[in-house]
Design a protein around this motif. Sequence first.
Motif, PDB file in Angstrom:
ATOM      1  N   VAL A 140       0.921  -1.075  -0.040  1.00  0.00           N
ATOM      2  CA  VAL A 140       0.079  -0.080   0.000  1.00  0.00           C
ATOM      3  C   VAL A 140       0.896   1.132  -0.041  1.00  0.00           C
ATOM      4  O   VAL A 140       1.718   1.485   0.957  1.00  0.00           O
ATOM      5  N   VAL A 141       0.843   1.856  -0.890  1.00  0.00           N
ATOM      6  CA  VAL A 141       1.731   3.034  -1.278  1.00  0.00           C
ATOM      7  C   VAL A 141       0.906   4.283  -1.478  1.00  0.00           C
ATOM      8  O   VAL A 141       0.233   4.422  -2.612  1.00  0.00           O
ATOM      9  N   ALA A 146      -4.131   3.657   0.159  1.00  0.00           N
ATOM     10  CA  ALA A 146      -4.487   3.260   1.692  1.00  0.00           C
ATOM     11  C   ALA A 146      -5.954   3.563   2.026  1.00  0.00           C
ATOM     12  O   ALA A 146      -6.619   2.429   2.324  1.00  0.00           O
ATOM     13  N   ASN A 160      -7.087  -0.005   6.737  1.00  0.00           N
ATOM     14  CA  ASN A 160      -5.888   1.014   6.848  1.00  0.00           C
ATOM     15  C   ASN A 160      -5.916   2.268   7.730  1.00  0.00           C
ATOM     16  O   ASN A 160      -4.904   3.029   7.639  1.00  0.00           O
ATOM     17  N   ASP A 319      -0.738  10.337   6.121  1.00  0.00           N
ATOM     18  CA  ASP A 319      -0.024   8.991   5.852  1.00  0.00           C
ATOM     19  C   ASP A 319       1.073   8.897   6.944  1.00  0.00           C
ATOM     20  O   ASP A 319       2.131   9.594   7.061  1.00  0.00           O
ATOM     21  N   THR A 356       0.293   2.797   5.505  1.00  0.00           N
ATOM     22  CA  THR A 356       0.804   2.540   4.221  1.00  0.00           C
ATOM     23  C   THR A 356       2.170   1.794   4.525  1.00  0.00           C
ATOM     24  O   THR A 356       2.931   1.837   5.543  1.00  0.00           O
ATOM     25  N   THR A 358       5.429   2.114   3.809  1.00  0.00           N
ATOM     26  CA  THR A 358       6.454   3.205   3.761  1.00  0.00           C
ATOM     27  C   THR A 358       6.969   3.486   5.187  1.00  0.00           C
ATOM     28  O   THR A 358       6.421   2.837   6.049  1.00  0.00           O
TER      29      THR A 358
END
Length: 794
Positions: A140-141, A146, A160, A319, A356, A358
């Motif tokens: 999920v980016v 998300a 998410n 995020d 996410t 990341t």
Amino acid sequence: MTTKMFGAKVPRVEDQRFLRGQGRYVDDLLTDDPRLLHSAVLRSPHAHARILDIDVSDVLDVEGVVAVWTWDDLTGPMAEPLPLLIPHPTLTHGRTQYALAKGEVNYVGEAIAFVVAVDRYVAEDAVSRIRVDYEYLEPVVGIPAARAARTAVHPDVPDNVGARMTQENGDARAAIAAAPHTLSLDLDIERSACTPMEGRGTVARWDPDTSRLTVWSSTQTSTGVRGCVAAKLGLDLAKVDVITPDVGGGFGVKVVHPWPEELLVPLASMTLGRPVKFTEDRREHFISSAHERAQEHHVEVGFDDDGRVLGLDVEFWHDHGAYTPYGLIVPIITSTQLLGPYKPQSYRVTFESVYTNTVIVTPYRGAGRPQGCFVMERTMDAIAAYLGKDRTEVRSANFIQPDEFPYEHGLVFQDGRELTYDSGDYPASLAKLKELVGWDEFEDFRAEMAAQGRRVGIGLACYVEGTGVGPYEGAHVHIETSGKVKASIGLTTQGQGHQTAFAQIVADTLGVRFEDVEVVTGDTRKMPYSVGTFASRAAVMSGSAVHLAALRAKEKALRIAAEALEAAEDDLEIADGVVSVKGTDASIDLGTVAVLSNPLRYAFDEASKAATQFRVGDPGKPPVAEGDEPGLEGKDFYSPPRSTFANGMHAVIVETDPDTAEITILKYAVVHDCGHLINPMIVEGQIHGGVAQGVGGALYERMAYDESGQLLNASFMDFLMPYVTEVPTTIDIDHLETPSPLNPLGIKGAGEAGVIPSAAVFAAAIEDAEGFPITAMPISPSELFALRLEHADL
Ligand code: MCN
């Protein structure tokens, strides 16, 4: 008379060392120790995967490898997830990572295995021999992915959404529905990071004879590292010392504790009986420390004919990356500090914090405020454009007025208290800014430039920043028998000039020479109780604490000196380190007072000329007053009633090249109010640094993730930082000093001021030059060019 130091532009004492290359950072420590071991970390190459198997069988064969650990080798608290530092009731699905991944990885860079070896090269080679079997999962980016929730970062959080939170004051929806004018805007800011010169670093040395652990850490909170290391390693707090040497920048990323390496290194030292070091490299910093900024916002606003905001409704998505070690601190700061110097009649803010695949998100200088400022200031500009009014006029119509302080917003601030501004004079700041940047003359300048075929624009942005957040900070001020003064504070320092600024405060409070004061920071042996350096809190918190501690030392010095000089305390004064009876020649220097404060002085009488000159009381009887402890020192803690709110306004004039869309800064002006200035030169340096960082955030820097969650620009070859050529060489700065009534010196913080309005002010100026809305930052020449095509009158 001692020169007054508070408020003086004193050059920073620490710079001599740094400029001569004499700074000592974590990586410089224990280099001569032949027993020192080095570590390296295997990091996930995938953004989202299950770990099926880890094979380390080839690693111990490598000559020089001493240990290799995966999660299976960890026990007790070390096998549990890392702590979630600031839990919040709305963070219903908070997640933190393990020191080494347990069964899954959720971002490229997540730590999987830890290798200790005789040197870093061997450790790195060994890391490359570890074989991991992964089952790949869809990553999920980015916020849209998300929210679409086609796949979940954490299986038990299918949408998410880690947290959803609303704050409101009045009925914003009804106010917007009834307002004469309404607008809606979508405003985005991309993910970025602070990239300090020195990455993270830790060295630990376990002493089996004393069962004592010493950790040197490049951190913003040595006491925080100490607490986490002790808890995770099952050690008594008193058995752990954390020392922070010079730190090559923190900018927020080094607040977070503990990092996996910060725990694994001490554990390795305890287990292997040798000192162990970890020094992060640049790529690791990009993929395994922390990022920030990424937020998408939807704004609806209702306003009257004067541009006064009647209802403001903001919804945004934050995020958070793969985990939430810092709770919801960043989006909560956005949601409360977005209002800046304005007083909308009603306000509602709602955010969702989404996971996410990341790198984790933690506060980066400004911490959620640049996003909030961008939203509010873009909204002000949009209202002005809609009504055809001057942008300063719309802001003036919405300002909280000087006679309205303390001003209560009816919201809860990040420290859990009512959001209450303590002081400021926003109309006066705006008047100064207009003057400084030449706001009223700009249209003439624009016409002049247009005649030469050049395109220019002007923008301004205002912000308010909660600084000096509690709960406490302490200081210990010790006057030595030489007359020199040592002031110890618990905070660490990363280049803010604390050694200079706090020495200025101590010098004035005690009446000693500035040169005679040494400030010691970030050593838990000297000051074990402290919260840390972040949220622009040191000046307010430690500044107040050193002042209070120095006052205690001074009171004691006067008591002892009064007895020695046979005078009343009220008749004494201290200047240049000498206590004298006003209007007479009778005096005693503070070094001698320090000798007198020690009952053991009689043992030194023969050797100490100063001590023989004065005898107070009988030999063997403590010379200090009844109830006083021996020694000439003072210790105190400062705890504020609530945060104090600094404010500022920036303006920029830019030129945009009609052909290449290159953006050039022609003028940058700042008016700043951080209450009483301890050292204007330091504050201006902080503003310069912040503006440089802000230029990066507004025009160059972004984290370029691809769809698979790979960070494509994880090096300084690819991550575009501004050089000195891109940063304005001259920044016009003016100060307004509205003192804070909340602390003894009237101080407000300044450390993040330079960076907060950057995205907003550049967007405004570029929009003014180009004539179409700028709604997403950062903006590059190619993006500006694309916008020109989109808005071209074809
Ligand atoms: N100061 C002053 N008068 C005031 C307010 C501040 O002279 N009225 C001085 C202080 O004495 C201090 C400096 O200005 O020397 C910054 O003070 P303050 O606003 O209290 O901020 P902190 O010292 O708490 O520093 C933290 C802040 C933050 S949150 C980030 S992020 C940041 C920053 O400072 N990171 C930095 N500035 C940085 N500067 C450098 N060089 N490196 C970092 O990592």
